[in-house]
Design a protein around this motif. Structure first.
Motif, mmCIF file in Angstrom:
data_model
loop_
_atom_site.group_PDB
_atom_site.id
_atom_site.type_symbol
_atom_site.label_atom_id
_atom_site.label_comp_id
_atom_site.label_asym_id
_atom_site.label_seq_id
_atom_site.Cartn_x
_atom_site.Cartn_y
_atom_site.Cartn_z
ATOM 1 N N ARG A 147 -48.590 90.252 -78.441
ATOM 2 C CA ARG A 147 -49.729 89.381 -78.134
ATOM 3 C C ARG A 147 -50.362 88.828 -79.412
ATOM 4 N NH1 ARG A 147 -52.542 93.538 -73.825
ATOM 5 N NH2 ARG A 147 -50.880 93.487 -72.245
ATOM 6 N N VAL A 148 -50.404 89.647 -80.443
ATOM 7 C CA VAL A 148 -50.945 89.186 -81.719
ATOM 8 C C VAL A 148 -50.089 88.050 -82.277
ATOM 9 C CG1 VAL A 148 -51.447 89.844 -84.100
ATOM 10 C CG2 VAL A 148 -52.016 91.412 -82.227
ATOM 11 N N GLN A 149 -48.773 88.202 -82.190
ATOM 12 C CA GLN A 149 -47.866 87.166 -82.671
ATOM 13 C C GLN A 149 -48.033 85.878 -81.860
ATOM 14 O OE1 GLN A 149 -43.767 88.330 -82.601
ATOM 15 N NE2 GLN A 149 -43.012 86.355 -83.381
ATOM 16 N N LEU A 150 -48.181 86.010 -80.548
ATOM 17 C CA LEU A 150 -48.402 84.845 -79.690
ATOM 18 C C LEU A 150 -49.700 84.135 -80.060
ATOM 19 C CD1 LEU A 150 -47.570 83.174 -77.208
ATOM 20 C CD2 LEU A 150 -48.858 84.819 -75.788
ATOM 21 N N LYS B 269 -51.205 84.111 -83.029
ATOM 22 C CA LYS B 269 -51.063 83.436 -84.318
ATOM 23 C C LYS B 269 -50.200 82.183 -84.214
ATOM 24 C CE LYS B 269 -51.751 87.567 -87.163
ATOM 25 N NZ LYS B 269 -51.154 88.472 -88.185
ATOM 26 N N GLU B 270 -49.197 82.231 -83.361
ATOM 27 C CA GLU B 270 -48.356 81.043 -83.194
ATOM 28 C C GLU B 270 -49.104 79.926 -82.474
ATOM 29 O OE1 GLU B 270 -44.972 82.428 -81.086
ATOM 30 O OE2 GLU B 270 -44.044 83.413 -82.836
ATOM 31 N N LYS B 271 -49.932 80.278 -81.521
ATOM 32 C CA LYS B 271 -50.648 79.278 -80.740
ATOM 33 C C LYS B 271 -51.846 78.720 -81.491
ATOM 34 C CE LYS B 271 -52.077 78.509 -75.951
ATOM 35 N NZ LYS B 271 -50.959 77.563 -75.711
ATOM 36 N N PHE B 272 -52.509 79.565 -82.297
ATOM 37 C CA PHE B 272 -53.702 79.127 -83.034
ATOM 38 C C PHE B 272 -53.556 79.477 -84.514
ATOM 39 C CE2 PHE B 272 -55.251 80.746 -78.828
ATOM 40 C CZ PHE B 272 -55.292 79.505 -78.208
ATOM 41 N N PRO B 273 -52.663 78.776 -85.227
ATOM 42 C CA PRO B 273 -52.508 79.059 -86.668
ATOM 43 C C PRO B 273 -53.799 78.731 -87.432
ATOM 44 C CG PRO B 273 -51.356 77.039 -86.067
ATOM 45 C CD PRO B 273 -51.813 77.646 -84.778
ATOM 46 N N GLY B 274 -54.139 79.622 -88.358
ATOM 47 C CA GLY B 274 -55.348 79.407 -89.152
ATOM 48 C C GLY B 274 -56.604 79.978 -88.536
ATOM 49 N N VAL B 275 -56.527 80.431 -87.270
ATOM 50 C CA VAL B 275 -57.694 81.028 -86.606
ATOM 51 C C VAL B 275 -57.530 82.546 -86.637
ATOM 52 C CG1 VAL B 275 -59.031 81.180 -84.480
ATOM 53 C CG2 VAL B 275 -57.917 79.023 -85.101
ATOM 54 N N SER B 276 -58.545 83.239 -87.148
ATOM 55 C CA SER B 276 -58.461 84.700 -87.249
ATOM 56 C C SER B 276 -58.489 85.330 -85.864
ATOM 57 C CB SER B 276 -59.622 85.236 -88.085
ATOM 58 O OG SER B 276 -60.867 84.912 -87.474
ATOM 59 N N LEU B 277 -57.995 86.540 -85.785
ATOM 60 C CA LEU B 277 -58.019 87.285 -84.528
ATOM 61 C C LEU B 277 -59.459 87.586 -84.119
ATOM 62 C CD1 LEU B 277 -55.138 89.834 -85.169
ATOM 63 C CD2 LEU B 277 -55.154 88.076 -83.390
ATOM 64 N N LYS C 43 -59.803 81.597 -73.899
ATOM 65 C CA LYS C 43 -59.610 81.532 -72.447
ATOM 66 C C LYS C 43 -58.222 81.016 -72.107
ATOM 67 C CE LYS C 43 -61.602 79.492 -68.256
ATOM 68 N NZ LYS C 43 -62.699 78.651 -67.697
ATOM 69 N N GLU C 44 -57.790 79.973 -72.820
ATOM 70 C CA GLU C 44 -56.468 79.400 -72.570
ATOM 71 C C GLU C 44 -55.368 80.427 -72.801
ATOM 72 O OE1 GLU C 44 -53.567 75.897 -74.459
ATOM 73 O OE2 GLU C 44 -55.700 75.987 -74.999
ATOM 74 N N LEU C 45 -55.466 81.172 -73.877
ATOM 75 C CA LEU C 45 -54.430 82.151 -74.199
ATOM 76 C C LEU C 45 -54.441 83.323 -73.224
ATOM 77 C CD1 LEU C 45 -52.208 83.204 -76.084
ATOM 78 C CD2 LEU C 45 -54.003 84.247 -77.484
ATOM 79 N N ILE C 46 -55.616 83.858 -72.912
ATOM 80 C CA ILE C 46 -55.710 85.029 -72.032
ATOM 81 C C ILE C 46 -55.194 84.706 -70.631
ATOM 82 C CG2 ILE C 46 -57.281 86.685 -70.957
ATOM 83 C CD1 ILE C 46 -56.875 87.188 -73.890
#
Length: 421
Positions: A277-280, A282-290, A317-320
């Motif tokens: 999920r962490v990898q997903l 980072k791939e979906k929102f590069p540059g945005v911290s967890l 919301k989109e990712l979850i």
């Protein structure tokens, strides 16, 4: 070793050496030594050597040279240990071969093992530093800070910090005592403070009249500790930390918005120990911290997390919602993200309470002046009063800490009075 009553006689191992006559005395009993001391030849040589140098035996010469070398070695070890401790470098780093060779080459000294430094030099260094702190504190008025915390094993550890009070402000704080308590209450903490001060200043030498300020949190048992200490230190004023009051406001805010609190907790669990999920993310929102992981004992982190969710609500919301998983944390997060009130609450928290983490960070500055502290507290109070809607929880909590702020100002005035007395 010198023989008492006869400075010209030296014990050289199991034999007696006469430095005046420069020879060993063949003796098995004391009367034989006394017989040698009464001879005319010995007395003449003793009289002659009173104005001249005394000859040493070979063994004594080697022992003196060895003592000198040993003294130099001890000084080097203590200074090396002090440098490592001051730089916060673990002594085990001395086991590094390249570091040892470098120090031996440029210091022209044989580097001792870390265990040797820890057993012999560290204790001497500690005693010297404590003596330096004791000398500085004893000459000035001083303050004491006491706080209790819980370690990773759940044990209650209490710490005592002491520092000087001068006209130009408080001096550097020093941690002088830490102890594990079986239970935390006003009796155990009061006893700990008394024992720590008695050990630090030595028994019957505690300058009670110079103890002016006792700083602690606003816990009920700490208030009783202040009352107990007042019996022994009549000039002392108990001051509760202002940051605890501000943190209580932040805690009241967290309790006022249970849906937001549950959302932050659920999303935290979604990415906790799940690398996929962490990898997903980072791939979906590069540059945005967890999403941040707030800790209740780290003041202001919950509000910072709420601000992050307010800024990135749509992204999260989109990712979850895309995650197809039956995990309870994912299900709870998806339900909460679909509630309109949650998004509104996040925006409200960011707009009206986003200043609290910055206020806390500013007040944590050790060298902040009293004037700046007063301005920050007044700014905090003014902004809380301007929050629209039902803000009774902020007002009530803030008013409960108003007395602590008044005591803080009174303490400063009293300190000036004591300094000019």
């Amino acid at each position: 070793m010198m023989i008492k009553g006869s400075p010209e006689l030296k014990l050289d191992g199991d034999k007696v050496f006469c430095t005046a006559c420069a020879k060993m005395i063949a003796c098995d009993k004391k009367f034989q030594v006394d017989q040698h001391l009464r001879t005319a030849s010995h007395n003449a040589k003793v009289h002659k050597l009173k104005s001249g140098p005394v000859q040493q035996s070979v063994r004594m010469s080697f022992d003196n040279a060895s003592d000198k070398t040993k003294s130099e070695k001890d000084v080097f070890n203590q200074e090396l240990c002090r440098a490592f401790v001051a730089a916060n470098i673990p002594l085990k780093k001395l086991q590094n071969q390249q570091l040892r060779e470098f120090l031996q080459k440029h210091c022209n000294q044989n580097i001792s093992d870390e265990s040797t430094l820890r057993k012999k030099s560290l204790q001497v260094l500690y005693e010297n530093v404590i003596q330096e702190i004791r000398t500085t504190i004893y000459k000035n008025n001083y303050y004491v800070i006491v706080d209790e915390s819980t370690d990773a094993c759940g044990r209650y550890i209490v710490h005592l910090i002491i520092g000087t009070l001068k006209e130009d402000g408080p001096g550097k704080p020093h941690l002088i005592a830490s102890k594990e308590l079986q239970k935390t209450n006003n009796v155990t903490v009061t006893r700990f403070i008394q024992q720590a001060l008695s050990k630090f200043f030595l028994p019957n030498q505690v300058p009670a009249e110079k103890f002016l300020v006792f700083l602690s949190d606003s816990a009920a048992y700490m208030v009783k500790v202040g009352q107990n200490l007042k019996i022994f230190y009549s000039n002392m004023v108990h001051v509760t930390c202002l940051l605890h009051g501000i943190n209580r406001v932040a805690e009241a805010i967290r309790m006022e918005y249970p849906l937001v609190n549950k959302l932050i907790s659920s999303v935290k669990k979604v990415f906790l120990k799940v690398p996929l999920r962490v990898q997903l993310y980072k791939e979906k929102f590069p540059g945005v911290s967890l999403p941040p992981e707030p800790v209740i004992t780290r003041w202001g982190t919950w509000i910072k997390a709420a601000i992050f969710y307010a800024d990135h609500f749509d992204l999260i919301k989109e990712l979850i919602l895309e995650i197809q998983d039956n995990s309870q944390c994912v299900i709870d997060s998806q339900k909460l993200l679909n509630i309109t009130a949650v998004a509104k609450d996040l925006v409200f928290i960011k707009t009206n309470f986003g200043f609290i983490p910055d206020i806390i960070l500013s007040l944590e500055n050790r060298y902040l002046s009293l004037r700046d502290s007063v301005n920050l507290v007044n700014t905090f109070s003014d902004k809380c009063k301007k929050v629209p809607g039902a803000i009774d929880f902020c007002g009530l909590v803030w008013m409960s800490e108003r007395l602590a702020f008044s005591i803080y100002v009174i303490t400063f005035k009293r300190f000036n009075y004591m300094c000019n007395k």
